[in-house]
Design an enzyme around this catalytic site. Structure first.
Site, short mmCIF file in Angstrom:
data_model
loop_
_atom_site.label_atom_id
_atom_site.label_comp_id
_atom_site.label_asym_id
_atom_site.label_seq_id
_atom_site.Cartn_x
_atom_site.Cartn_y
_atom_site.Cartn_z
CB SER A 125 5.46 -25.43 13.14
OG SER A 125 6.72 -25.82 12.71
CE1 TYR A 150 5.96 -26.66 19.41
CE2 TYR A 150 7.40 -27.85 17.46
CZ TYR A 150 6.41 -26.93 17.80
OH TYR A 150 6.46 -25.51 17.36
CE LYS A 154 2.85 -24.86 17.77
NZ LYS A 154 2.19 -23.60 18.32
#
Ligand code: UDP
Length: 341
Positions: A125, A150, A154
């Site tokens: 991302s 979160y 990544k």
């Protein structure tokens, strides 16, 4: 040739499964159904006109992964989507995110080595760039500390893959998505919402549908042309197609490094107010909005330099923002009609 798709019933996963079939591959779809519904399998089959291979697999149970690889020895590459992805939830329940997103990736890499499958495409991302100093942001921009667990999964996921690629016979392409939006043009698959949407475009479409009274725009005092945040929105089908280019680059041995990174965006910065206008232009519907305080953790502006993906992956976006808004609205209406019946 079989390509394993983890999280293949999710939003980007399901669109990628359709594109894999269109490109002549046989996807092996695994999902633990925690964030998706088995019904998505039927929807994919309706689009492609044939059955797909699906296995309900809990990736954090390594023995289930081993059994699945044993059952499908023709798997030649992996596209790894499966992950929890709700930012707020990750802040409140970090261990759930670290455990699920990282353990699944570690087990996947171990089992891939056991079965001599060296190629993996990872769904990363633009969150890894944080609030970038230079725009558009290229793949060489410095990685910033993550603002949420979160985002950290990544960032750490990329690090785990990079180090494994460095040490072992594993080749990785990490695709850094900007803001995927829209739905398949058939309106048979799209993004399902479980409660109030977490992202801008579903919030716009649900407001247009009358499910929400108005859109709250988080901040109008950012240092941007109209004071609202700027993002790079990209049609989900264009994102899906980039995965086919990436997996082909890996399995055809075209890679120059065993850990490669590409930005997936349109390369254009669009503000929240411009998104509201783009929705009106695509659909004729003006939605009600008001300004609210800034949302914690939001970055001011981020959009992609897509030169590397365009030249090296030989991929470019085919859909416009208008296409994406029209498809998002058609999808919302399809959901509305299904719920009525
Ligand atoms: N946004 C907004 N209202 C909403 C949802 C999102 O103003 O109800 C803004 C948000 O502040 C950001 C942009 O829309 O600037 C895109 O947000 P989204 O959550 O879709 O993606 P993000 O880039 O934050 O991952």
């Amino acid at each position: 040739m079989k390509i394993l798709v983890t999280g293949g019933l999710g939003y980007i996963g399901s669109h990628t499964v359709v594109e894999l079939v269109n490109a002549g591959y046989t996807p092996v779809v695994i999902d633990n159904l925690s964030e998706s519904d088995i019904e998505v399998k039927d929807r994919i089959e309706k689009i492609i006109g044939k059955e797909i291979i699906f296995e309900k697999v809990e990736m954090c149970h390594k023995e289930e992964m081993v059994a699945m690889f044993k059952k499908h020895p023709e798997i030649k590459g992996v596209i790894h989507f499966a992950a929890y992805l709700i930012v707020n939830e990750s802040v409140n329940d970090p261990l759930k995110y670290y455990y699920n997103n990282l353990v699944s990736t570690i087990y996947l890499l171990e089992v891939m080595q056991e079965f001599n499958v060296p190629s993996i495409v990872f769904s990363s991302s633009c969150t890894v760039y944080g609030n970038p100093e230079e725009l558009p942001v290229s793949e060489n921009a410095p990685i910033q500390p993550a603002v949420s667990p979160y985002g950290n999964t990544k960032k750490m996921g990329e690090e785990i893959l990079r180090d494994t690629a460095h040490a072992k016979d594993i080749n990785v392409i990490s695709l850094r998505y900007f803001n995927p939006i829209g739905a398949h043009e058939s309106s048979i698959i799209g993004e399902f919402q479980d409660g109030p949407p977490h992202h801008l475009v579903p919030y716009i479409t649900e407001t247009a549908r009358g499910l929400r009274q108005e859109l709250k725009i988080f901040g109008n005092d950012w240092n941007t042309s109209d004071g609202t945040c700027v993002r790079d929105y990209i049609h989900v089908v264009d994102v899906a197609k980039a995965h086919i280019s990436a997996v082909e680059r890996l399995i055809n041995n075209k890679i120059e490094h065993n850990f490669e990174v590409f930005n997936l965006g349109m390369g254009v910065g669009v503000s929240v107010l411009e998104m509201v206008n783009a929705f009106r232009e695509a659909t004729g519907i003006s939605i009600k909005y008001s300004f609210a305080p800034r949302r914690e953790g939001d970055v001011e502006a981020v959009y992609a330099d897509t030169t590397k993906a365009n030249s090296t992956l030989n991929w470019k976006t085919e859909k416009t923002l208008t296409d994406a808004m029209r498809d998002a609205w058609n999808w919302e209406q399809a959901l509305m009609n299904e719920q009525k019946n």
